[in-house]
Design an enzyme around this catalytic site. Sequence first.
Site, PDB file in Angstrom:
ATOM      1  N   THR A 196      29.488  99.023 -81.812  1.00 18.37           N
ATOM      2  CA  THR A 196      29.997 100.213 -81.136  1.00 18.37           C
ATOM      3  C   THR A 196      31.477 100.420 -81.421  1.00 18.37           C
ATOM      4  OG1 THR A 196      28.433  99.648 -79.368  1.00 18.37           O
ATOM      5  CG2 THR A 196      29.995 101.406 -78.914  1.00 18.37           C
ATOM      6  N   GLY A 230      27.088  92.140 -83.617  1.00 17.00           N
ATOM      7  CA  GLY A 230      26.998  92.213 -82.171  1.00 17.00           C
ATOM      8  C   GLY A 230      26.895  93.667 -81.740  1.00 17.00           C
ATOM      9  N   CYS A 231      26.226  93.913 -80.627  1.00 11.44           N
ATOM     10  CA  CYS A 231      26.034  95.313 -80.213  1.00 11.44           C
ATOM     11  C   CYS A 231      27.348  95.943 -79.786  1.00 11.44           C
ATOM     12  CB  CYS A 231      24.973  95.419 -79.115  1.00 11.44           C
ATOM     13  SG  CYS A 231      25.266  94.362 -77.689  1.00 11.44           S
ATOM     14  N   ASN A 232      28.203  95.207 -79.095  1.00 11.63           N
ATOM     15  CA  ASN A 232      29.521  95.734 -78.760  1.00 11.63           C
ATOM     16  C   ASN A 232      30.367  95.880 -80.018  1.00 11.63           C
ATOM     17  OD1 ASN A 232      29.250  95.620 -75.801  1.00 11.63           O
ATOM     18  ND2 ASN A 232      29.168  93.416 -76.132  1.00 11.63           N
TER      19      ASN A 232
END
Lengths: 341, 341, 341, 341
Positions: free
Chosen positions: D152, D147-149
């Site tokens: 991060t 997932g992009c979050n």
Amino acid sequence: MKNIAIIGASGYTGAELIRLIATHPGMRIAALAANSKAGQKMSAVFPFLRHLDLPELVTWEQIDFSAIDLCFCALPHKTSQEVISQLPKTLKIVDLSADFRLRDAAAYKTWYGNDHAALEMQEEAVYGLTEFYRDQIASARLVAGTGCNAATGQFTLRPLISAGVIGLDDIILDMKCAVSGAGRSLKENLLHAELSEGYNAYSVGGTHRHLGEFDQEFSLLAGREVRIQFTPHLLPVNRGILSTGYVSGDARTIHATLEKAYADEPFVQVLPFGQTPSTHDVRGSNFVHIGVTGDRIEGRAIVVTVLDNLCKGSSGQAVQNANLMLGLPETEGLMLAPLFP
Amino acid sequence: MKNIAIIGASGYTGAELIRLIATHPGMRIAALAANSKAGQKMSAVFPFLRHLDLPELVTWEQIDFSAIDLCFCALPHKTSQEVISQLPKTLKIVDLSADFRLRDAAAYKTWYGNDHAALEMQEEAVYGLTEFYRDQIASARLVAGTGCNAATGQFTLRPLISAGVIGLDDIILDMKCAVSGAGRSLKENLLHAELSEGYNAYSVGGTHRHLGEFDQEFSLLAGREVRIQFTPHLLPVNRGILSTGYVSGDARTIHATLEKAYADEPFVQVLPFGQTPSTHDVRGSNFVHIGVTGDRIEGRAIVVTVLDNLCKGSSGQAVQNANLMLGLPETEGLMLAPLFP
Amino acid sequence: MKNIAIIGASGYTGAELIRLIATHPGMRIAALAANSKAGQKMSAVFPFLRHLDLPELVTWEQIDFSAIDLCFCALPHKTSQEVISQLPKTLKIVDLSADFRLRDAAAYKTWYGNDHAALEMQEEAVYGLTEFYRDQIASARLVAGTGCNAATGQFTLRPLISAGVIGLDDIILDMKCAVSGAGRSLKENLLHAELSEGYNAYSVGGTHRHLGEFDQEFSLLAGREVRIQFTPHLLPVNRGILSTGYVSGDARTIHATLEKAYADEPFVQVLPFGQTPSTHDVRGSNFVHIGVTGDRIEGRAIVVTVLDNLCKGSSGQAVQNANLMLGLPETEGLMLAPLFP
Amino acid sequence: MKNIAIIGASGYTGAELIRLIATHPGMRIAALAANSKAGQKMSAVFPFLRHLDLPELVTWEQIDFSAIDLCFCALPHKTSQEVISQLPKTLKIVDLSADFRLRDAAAYKTWYGNDHAALEMQEEAVYGLTEFYRDQIASARLVAGTGCNAATGQFTLRPLISAGVIGLDDIILDMKCAVSGAGRSLKENLLHAELSEGYNAYSVGGTHRHLGEFDQEFSLLAGREVRIQFTPHLLPVNRGILSTGYVSGDARTIHATLEKAYADEPFVQVLPFGQTPSTHDVRGSNFVHIGVTGDRIEGRAIVVTVLDNLCKGSSGQAVQNANLMLGLPETEGLMLAPLFP
């Protein structure tokens, strides 16, 4: 009809004061000062005010204060104290700068770097968070408007600290701030090309000056020293602050505490438990929206608070205070609906 | 205090009507209809209206119109004519859709593709560009709000055509339009990710429906057929239309003609010759700003006109018309200052 | 591998050159100059370049040009001619300023207000619109990059004027320009709070300096004096120019003429007849998209052209020219896809 | 030259894959599938790709996978597992959906609500955070993009948890996310008019699905259960995630730990102590910027991490993994500089 003067009329908070007073039934603008632009018309400085019949800009020294019922000072900090110390000692003043927010001279110097030029007036000043200093403001001569971030965070935390329903040693406010909070100043990072389509944190690590207000107010409320973590972020929007508050405590109790504290407040809306507010819904208005959610981690809650930094966070608050100081209804001229979309 | 109903309250123009009426001293909202969202609270549909004490959404069939002084219809075109044809024949109505703008049934079919379902009412309707149909509107039962682009272009051109100071065969309006003009509809090109940071023309070549209004009104004024070129562009902003008009004629004469035409208009500001307006300066307001400049090419002028598409271009105009129809002062509730920044 | 110097590396066009050269297989950055920021690292001036191993900023006087194959000058106009006149006379130079675009000294003075400080070099300079001056550029020592608006308008009009398929006396270019075209300069109207959510025309009436280029080039092509109308508008986006061209002529012939003219051009895409381009689709790239539509008015056509002002309109064009001057393939390093969304 | 297929080419991550592969020297696009748009050209679905010579869209069932070296699946979760379970069992696959990220079937059901349709493949899948699973990815057949979050947050926390330099029971990630992370889906809150000029939190209180990844990975690293607080916010920008991490530990030690962990990583930049990154500086790129600051409260630190959600957070990561799986240099095609402004 009360006669109003505005010193510092060429900045965003000055313009916002004019916007609000334009439809205020109990106030009229009698004088506008902006020393660097004296002699100009407001329609040249802010063409969006073109439809109004406004006095020409003068220097503040040119204003005849004997005809003024109340004066707003929307100057940069430090300049503000220098000017205010020279104004008539009987003039009612709402100051929008940081100059009279901190009661302690040492704290002032710590956060702002210079000695205060009007210490005796600092003592006289009342902290301008209307919902919590209503009576003192009504009888004050000099009211110090709060920082916009400081206002946002206090709407989140004051009732919770007063009620003792959250821990005091692990409070975090992660704040997202619109660019108008930085004023109409020519800085590279405020250019459209530098700001739009991106964002960043700033004053990270506890260095933002509004912490001075948090420290003063929260410690006073708690009866002990309170130090929170506070990280502001600069966002590519023009108006709106959103504070995401992380606290320990029971989320339902926190929600009930806020609901009760603001039950009779015309400008503060506590959302149903579990809902979260958006800055879209307060833009251009004097309203505050607060949402409380429990975390999956037992004993942790998130309190999100939004307001318009230029209005409720600054000029709207100032008019609200002026209403009280002038004996007008507190909400007069301030019930404008937000602008959406 | 006049009782107001709004049908189609869940769209942007419906919400804008509520925003304006919220601080209107002569109107109160008595009923709100949105058939697809009947039973919901407005604070769920538009949280920015949360501070208002509004009636719950119902279907329009549920409204008791005997208690209503005036009804705004903010429905999509075609639906609007179907609903309005079923409303009481004595009810005062301001329609914000396209359904009653075109007097000629054939023209209506040409631009909108369907036969009109309420032809007899079409004849009764008054075209709602207040500044030019003031008397008819004051005595009308049914007023047809103009298209937002159509309003903008007419503020530029009507006085010039009437006065005969421009050529009629080489008029171009290059228009830049905010996205809220497209409504709250779920279309790919209206997504933030598709729209922000870019722009494009659309309905190029004379295919935009608002040309029907231009053709009707300009030909009527000129006493001959007038066909202009009109190219709209979709811009990544939420409010504001800017029309750049290219005309032949003497620029100073054009400016003087517009100044004279709008000298007594409370909402229309003609800027000093050579100045150009900005949509920033009318956002959220009912004002129109017009600027005229001469071109380096002899005999050519540029007229730039700006207004807020949702307010003056739609809901603000509607309230202005309703004021007239209800015998209230025309500007009542509409002198709100623009929001800047 | 060619050694490249960039003078004026602290502005947007300088940074864009570095962005393009960073992945260019035939160029390496040997020296970067920015006199006001000499001694600083590029990662401090433009943190988005942090991943690159770049030379420290120096003054241009510190560069050893004997080791440089080609120098880009990305300085403000006027400064550029002063610096370039002092550079080695054998150095290959692509100038991105306005200083060497106008062949006629009187025209230069008319548009820019000062006498030219390097007249003899002005004669030597080749106008840098690659697609139309390819051969001269390949053998040039000094190439003058075009204005970004000037490039956009010429992509629309040059083939049409050359082919004689449009009228020459009623050409209008209504142009919409991104804010990065104004550079990294501290001006009030470039602030995010002043620019976002609104737009305005500027330099209305034929006063924009890029008209000097249009006049020169179109008159040359037509063999007679051609004067067009051109109105730029400032839009709240960072990259992208859209030109809406209004011309008289047969729309299908116009489309066919453009299709033929650009059939073999790697960077210019003519859309199918009736389609309109968007700035979204060229952002960050060296591509030009052109769309042609006929108007409902017989004999009128609309030609919409888009490009990225910083890339194809400035630094991308500069690299394209440098490729030719250095004997590299013209498209090398420039086939980067646009960034969307 | 490796032959690449993309299934789900009509969404943003599909388009981003094509953007990256367009200038990738070791890959060519051999097939593009999007079942709902089969038969269309990519230039119709995404006009920004118009300059590329791409295969027409087909259904995934129409692809001849015998000629494909690697397939990217950019489908919605749930659909992805259904399609992948029907693809050839020897085909190398990088999945960008959520379907194969969680190793535990129960955890999958908890966060995604349905039983997994391809449990045996779930076991085979390697978690695709390249910097931490490099070797497994190089030899994997099926890689699950993160997932992009989740990516991060892991760039912030993994080295700190591994090194044991922060407390595990009071970690907070306050995340600010660009709208493209929500995909090209028609939802009211993703409209420009609803999103621009404002922001809000969402999935507050520990309900965002990416927490499943955090729980899995951080617990694995720590050898005990780790549960963090994570609040995402939707921001009016198209690309970029900024995570503000609040941790307990010594700030200098934390900085040193991250510097050491990423010293040899080509895509991860740890800024000098006390500096804070901006999403502006990674837009359109595969880079991650991390900044560490100490708080005024002893023992507390703030770690801010930024990346481009569509590139490093999704499609860039996918290409990086594909490079490893195909035996290509890890950075090939991915050293594109960010786009600024």
